[in-house]
Design a protein around this motif. Structure first.
Motif, PDB file in Angstrom:
ATOM      1  N   ALA A  16      -5.269  -5.476 -15.523  1.00  8.27           N
ATOM      2  CA  ALA A  16      -4.099  -5.450 -14.638  1.00  8.27           C
ATOM      3  C   ALA A  16      -4.122  -6.631 -13.669  1.00  8.27           C
ATOM      4  O   ALA A  16      -3.088  -7.267 -13.423  1.00  8.27           O
ATOM      5  CB  ALA A  16      -4.054  -4.142 -13.858  1.00  8.27           C
ATOM      6  N   ALA A  20      -1.228  -9.426 -13.696  1.00  7.18           N
ATOM      7  CA  ALA A  20      -0.400  -9.535 -12.494  1.00  7.18           C
ATOM      8  C   ALA A  20      -0.690 -10.809 -11.716  1.00  7.18           C
ATOM      9  O   ALA A  20       0.092 -11.194 -10.851  1.00  7.18           O
ATOM     10  CB  ALA A  20      -0.624  -8.319 -11.595  1.00  7.18           C
ATOM     11  N   ASN A  30      -2.300  -1.537  -5.282  1.00  8.69           N
ATOM     12  CA  ASN A  30      -1.031  -1.397  -4.562  1.00  8.69           C
ATOM     13  C   ASN A  30       0.152  -1.788  -5.443  1.00  8.69           C
ATOM     14  O   ASN A  30       1.189  -1.123  -5.435  1.00  8.69           O
ATOM     15  CB  ASN A  30      -1.036  -2.206  -3.272  1.00  8.69           C
ATOM     16  N   LEU A  31      -0.006  -2.849  -6.224  1.00  7.81           N
ATOM     17  CA  LEU A  31       1.048  -3.270  -7.143  1.00  7.81           C
ATOM     18  C   LEU A  31       1.314  -2.178  -8.177  1.00  7.81           C
ATOM     19  O   LEU A  31       2.471  -1.833  -8.456  1.00  7.81           O
ATOM     20  CB  LEU A  31       0.642  -4.570  -7.839  1.00  7.81           C
ATOM     21  N   ALA A  32       0.248  -1.604  -8.735  1.00 10.24           N
ATOM     22  CA  ALA A  32       0.396  -0.546  -9.739  1.00 10.24           C
ATOM     23  C   ALA A  32       1.079   0.683  -9.140  1.00 10.24           C
ATOM     24  O   ALA A  32       1.944   1.294  -9.781  1.00 10.24           O
ATOM     25  CB  ALA A  32      -0.962  -0.172 -10.311  1.00 10.24           C
ATOM     26  N   ARG A  34       3.165   0.770  -6.538  1.00  9.16           N
ATOM     27  CA  ARG A  34       4.582   0.444  -6.311  1.00  9.16           C
ATOM     28  C   ARG A  34       5.345   0.446  -7.626  1.00  9.16           C
ATOM     29  O   ARG A  34       6.461   0.971  -7.713  1.00  9.16           O
ATOM     30  CB  ARG A  34       4.718  -0.900  -5.602  1.00  9.16           C
ATOM     31  N   PHE A  35       4.763  -0.152  -8.667  1.00  9.35           N
ATOM     32  CA  PHE A  35       5.403  -0.196  -9.977  1.00  9.35           C
ATOM     33  C   PHE A  35       5.651   1.212 -10.502  1.00  9.35           C
ATOM     34  O   PHE A  35       6.745   1.526 -10.970  1.00  9.35           O
ATOM     35  CB  PHE A  35       4.522  -0.986 -10.961  1.00  9.35           C
ATOM     36  N   TYR A  36       4.651   2.085 -10.397  1.00  6.81           N
ATOM     37  CA  TYR A  36       4.794   3.457 -10.869  1.00  6.81           C
ATOM     38  C   TYR A  36       5.896   4.182 -10.102  1.00  6.81           C
ATOM     39  O   TYR A  36       6.750   4.839 -10.701  1.00  6.81           O
ATOM     40  CB  TYR A  36       3.466   4.207 -10.738  1.00  6.81           C
ATOM     41  N   GLU A  38       8.441   2.925  -8.490  1.00 11.05           N
ATOM     42  CA  GLU A  38       9.751   2.356  -8.847  1.00 11.05           C
ATOM     43  C   GLU A  38      10.210   2.854 -10.213  1.00 11.05           C
ATOM     44  O   GLU A  38      11.390   3.158 -10.397  1.00 11.05           O
ATOM     45  CB  GLU A  38       9.689   0.833  -8.806  1.00 11.05           C
ATOM     46  N   GLN A  39       9.304   2.948 -11.171  1.00  9.12           N
ATOM     47  CA  GLN A  39       9.648   3.439 -12.504  1.00  9.12           C
ATOM     48  C   GLN A  39      10.115   4.893 -12.449  1.00  9.12           C
ATOM     49  O   GLN A  39      11.089   5.264 -13.098  1.00  9.12           O
ATOM     50  CB  GLN A  39       8.447   3.320 -13.455  1.00  9.12           C
ATOM     51  N   ARG A  42      13.539   5.024 -10.803  1.00  8.82           N
ATOM     52  CA  ARG A  42      14.544   4.543 -11.743  1.00  8.82           C
ATOM     53  C   ARG A  42      14.849   5.612 -12.791  1.00  8.82           C
ATOM     54  O   ARG A  42      16.011   5.859 -13.119  1.00  8.82           O
ATOM     55  CB  ARG A  42      14.058   3.257 -12.413  1.00  8.82           C
TER      56      ARG A  42
END
Length: 73
Positions: A16, A20, A30-32, A34-36, A38-39, A42
């Motif tokens: 990852a 990234a 933190n990126l993971a 936020r990505f989760y 947001e997914q 959505r």
């Protein structure tokens, strides 16, 4: 922010981080997260719109059009 100690899959973390382009474990986690989030948000919005479309009859109309296209083949 809070300090939390957890066991993390080091291979997945390394992959990852490389994908990234982040340099720290903290940034990758933190990126993971936020990505989760947001997914999931959505997906919830799509589900809400899908239910609205079903209520309006748009889904059934689309299904009929799709079936007519398949039958025409």
């Amino acid at each position: 922010m809070s300090v939390t100690q957890i066991d993390i899959d080091e291979d997945a973390l390394a992959r990852a981080m490389a994908l990234a382009g982040v340099r720290t474990k903290k940034d990758a986690v933190n990126l993971a997260l936020r990505f989760y989030a947001e997914q999931q948000e959505r997906a919830a919005r799509i589900a809400m719109h899908f239910e609205r479309a079903r209520h309006w009859g748009a889904v059934e109309h689309a299904e009929r059009l799709h079936q007519a296209e398949k039958d025409a083949r």
